[in-house]
Design an enzyme around this catalytic site. Sequence first.
Site, PDB file in Angstrom:
ATOM      1  N   GLY A 111       0.876  -1.353   0.113  1.00 33.20           N
ATOM      2  CA  GLY A 111      -0.131  -0.232  -0.309  1.00 33.20           C
ATOM      3  C   GLY A 111       0.990   1.573   0.071  1.00 33.20           C
ATOM      4  N   CYS A 112      -0.062   2.406   0.304  1.00 27.91           N
ATOM      5  CA  CYS A 112       0.916   3.173  -0.208  1.00 27.91           C
ATOM      6  C   CYS A 112       1.779   3.869   1.167  1.00 27.91           C
ATOM      7  CB  CYS A 112       0.805   4.637  -1.298  1.00 27.91           C
ATOM      8  SG  CYS A 112      -1.725   4.639  -0.138  1.00 27.91           S
TER       9      CYS A 112
END
Length: 315
Positions: A111-112
């Site tokens: 995920g970012c």
Amino acid sequence: MSVGVFIDGAAGTTGLEIRERLASRGDVDLLLLPEDRRRDAAARRAALNDADVVILCLPDDAAREAVALVDNPRTRIIDASSAHRVADGWTYGFPELGFDVAGAMRVSNPGCYPTGFLALLAPLVRAGLVPADWPLVVHGTSGYSGGGKAMIAEFRDGGASAHRAYALGLRHKHVAEMTLRAGLAVAPIFLPSVANTYRGMILEVPLPWSRLRPDMPPSRIADALDAAFADCPLVRVSHDEVGFVRIEDDAGTDRMTLHAFADPVEGQVRLVATLDNLGKGAAGAAVQNLNIMAGLDPMAGLACQARSADPPPTL
């Protein structure tokens, strides 16, 4: 010989970004469905099974369904959703942290927010500088493109505030990923927010260093980060004395920058990471994993200098 790649969800924000990075490459053959066949189940199944590598840019449930449609042992999958980030049988797609992406059949993109958090914390936990059971706090702010089409439209129509805190119930889906992949025994307190800028991301983790490691200077943190990312062209550890760090510092690139600011008098440390939520936090990471899995130049299609910060054109 080129690698056949099918992007399932190519019309979404991340899919468009990946396609932009692959479109002009001679070592990649993009398998595209015409507009009138994108929702054709048979055509989609065929594309999923014809590709050498499939990149999923879908909601979680749709990503799981797509994986089930791949019925051959040859096609490799990169999932850009959060469906498989803590799942058994999937390799975590963060090669700079030592995960074996090259030999994997199923890779889950980080995920970012976890990308920045893990880059800052995982090396410190592994080096024994931060205990696995320490109660960590991480604050992150992302550009609104991370919220998908609905949030993009809301901000562009002027219906959103300049800065918005969310996930106030402290149950954000990234927490499990952060905890597992950093090797933590206690989940961090995650404080995400979104800013009125299209792309870019900044994460911060405060550390009371005088309580954690009173016998060590704060410079040990930068040493550990340097050692962890010494041969990683997309991750740089800054030693510059700067007066501020901006959310847009790495926007439009596929790189990430790490900082470790310290007050040796009070014994406090402020860890900061900047990245592009659509670059190293999404599309750039997917292309990097594709390159490694296919035995291509790991940096092909990736940018350490800023591209345009504007969104790519829609399909």
